[in-house]
Write an enzyme that holds these catalytic residues in place. Structure first.
Site, PDB file in Angstrom:
ATOM      1  N   ALA A 163       0.853  -1.187   0.000  1.00 21.78           N
ATOM      2  CA  ALA A 163       0.000   0.000   0.000  1.00 21.78           C
ATOM      3  C   ALA A 163       0.886   1.234   0.000  1.00 21.78           C
ATOM      4  CB  ALA A 163      -0.909  -0.009   1.213  1.00 21.78           C
ATOM      5  N   CYS A 164       0.277   2.357  -0.262  1.00 21.96           N
ATOM      6  CA  CYS A 164       0.955   3.642  -0.210  1.00 21.96           C
ATOM      7  C   CYS A 164       1.701   3.766   1.119  1.00 21.96           C
ATOM      8  CB  CYS A 164      -0.091   4.746  -0.313  1.00 21.96           C
ATOM      9  SG  CYS A 164       0.449   6.327   0.250  1.00 21.96           S
ATOM     10  N   PRO A 165       2.930   4.245   1.200  1.00 18.44           N
ATOM     11  CA  PRO A 165       3.736   4.732   0.095  1.00 18.44           C
ATOM     12  C   PRO A 165       4.704   3.678  -0.420  1.00 18.44           C
ATOM     13  CG  PRO A 165       4.795   5.334   2.124  1.00 18.44           C
ATOM     14  CD  PRO A 165       3.653   4.427   2.478  1.00 18.44           C
TER      15      PRO A 165
END
Lengths: 77, 395
Positions: free
Chosen positions: A13-15
């Protein structure tokens, strides 16, 4: 010799994807190709913003199913 | 009484919670730690930018282990999962039935040219309580120019750490009437003002309100200490009067057998749900030393320790990757709340959240030594604020 560096950030997932790209970029040299595979939908606008700011070239950016593939040529180093 | 001997490596947050909980449940526990003192790591921010006394965030490790836990002082040199053996720097070796590795992340001040020189001359807020006190001795004398808060890599402990540094620094300068004469620049290796865009939309306006200048996509690549210039990987430069840069992080500096139990950065490879070391059912790793794809923070170490203790006791506990990273601004706080299944939800700043963070800091030492007393309190909090419950509406 330019090298091809593959960064697999699928499932991160981000980042995650940008973190991996930044780390690959630190080791890369001019002419290298960095290929990033990611599933985080935020990666597409992020990689565009990153390439624009750093002055590197996106050679290919496409979506295959859930996977975003970005191919970047290191031109700014 | 359980007969299994559990060896815990490291008396940080995760190691102490695991060791003390296991001892409470009657296990024979040995904990290995190289330092005499445990440091509440977020305290380094308060020492470096607010001038708090380091003693406030340090406690002797021997005061934090409960009766029944054997404390061994030593440096872990090698962990052999295949032979169930741990070797210490002085040559002693320890065997185990179950092992929990909680050795934290290591900091590399040599990855970026000029960084070691900067760190050794003025300290920082990552390299220990002394380094933080040293930084304060410089920051407290700053009366004009530019303070730069930056990072050498996007992966570091406590994702909002540089934001907190900037908020606390700006607050100190404002109270001295110096904000403006001293410009605070927060240079981040991310696309937005925070790694998560959702939280960037909340934190960004707060940073502007506090008078902090933000530079995104600035990953420190070299530091020219003589000319006081920081250069980024992305091709920009910032001049500074005083600067602090978060170092590149890696896994614990130990030898591991088999070598493929760690990833290319030295982090121990675990199943992200069970926290078992890949390929070994008698070995676990928790907190900052693992490759689990969640934030490196005390919360994940604490929650991971509870999962591992449950699993050793035979329960089917699963680690969710839950984060709860506090972002402290002037008199307020917000938390970055996410887990493996949910990206950060929008959590707004409030005074009540600041109160909760301050209460947690006050309860910290007790929560390490007597984790069972706090389990119900923390469980209620984490269930009520789970990202699945908060949803897109946030909190």
């Amino acid at each position: 010799m330019p090298e091809k560096i593959v960064v697999d950030a699928r499932g991160m997932a981000c980042p995650g994807p940008i973190t991996k790209l930044v780390r690959a970029y630190r080791k890369a040299k001019k002419g290298d190709i960095i290929e990033v595979l990611a599933t985080d939908p935020g990666f597409e606008p992020d990689v565009k913003a990153w390439a624009e700011r750093t002055g590197n070239k996106i050679v290919e950016l496409k979506k295959e199913g859930d996977v975003i593939k970005a191919v970047i040529e290191v031109t700014a180093k | 009484m359980p007969e299994e001997r559990v060896l815990v490596l490291g008396a940080g947050t995760g190691g102490l919670v695991a060791a003390n909980l296991l001892a409470y449940h009657g296990y024979k526990v040995t904990i290995v730690e190289k330092s005499d003192f445990h440091l509440f790591q977020p305290g380094m921010l308060w020492i470096a930018f607010k001038g708090h006394r380091p003693e406030r965030y340090l406690r002797p490790v021997e005061d934090l282990v409960r009766p029944g836990v054997e404390l061994v002082k030593g440096v872990v040199e090698k962990v052999d999962f295949a032979e169930r053996k741990v070797t210490l720097g002085d040559g002693r070796s320890l065997s185990y039935d179950k092992i929990i590795v909680a050795l934290g992340a290591s900091l590399d001040y040599d990855a970026v040219p000029g960084h070691r020189q900067l760190f050794e001359s003025i300290g920082d807020y990552f390299g220990g309580a002394d380094a933080a006190a040293k930084f304060w001795s410089h920051f407290s004398k700053l009366t004009e120019g530019t303070l730069v808060v930056a990072a050498a890599d996007p992966l570091y402990k406590c994702p909002p750490a540089p934001h907190k540094a900037a908020f606390l620094a700006a607050d100190t300068l404002r109270r001295k009437g110096l904000l403006g004469k001293v410009k605070v620049v927060l240079a981040l290796p991310f696309i937005h003002e925070y790694a998560s865009e959702t939280m960037a939309k909340i934190i960004g306006p707060k940073l502007r309100e506090a008078g902090i200048e933000v530079k995104t996509m600035f990953t420190v690549d070299s530091i020219d200490v003589e000319n006081k210039v920081i250069n980024s990987l992305e091709g920009e430069s910032i001049e500074y009067t005083l600067a602090t840069v978060i170092p590149v992080h890696g896994g614990p500096r130990i030898e591991v057998n088999p070598p493929n139990a760690v990833d290319e950065d030295g982090y121990i490879k675990v199943n992200k749900y069970t926290l078992q070391v890949e390929g070994y059912d008698d070995a676990y790793a928790i907190g900052d030393c693992t490759n689990a794809p969640t934030s490196k923070t005390g919360v994940t170490a604490h929650l991971g320790a509870e999962v591992v203790v449950d699993r050793i006791m035979g329960f089917e506990a699963r680690f969710t990757g839950r984060t709860n990273c506090p972002v402290v601004a002037d008199g307020e706080a917000a938390f970055v709340i996410s887990d493996y299944e949910h990206p950060p939800v929008p959590v707004r700043f409030s005074k009540m959240k600041r109160l909760m963070e301050d209460l947690f800091i006050a309860a910290y030492w007790s929560s390490l030594k007597y984790p069972e007393k706090w389990q119900a309190v923390f469980r209620a909090y984490f269930e009520a604020t789970s990202p699945a419950v908060l949803g897109e509406r946030g909190w």
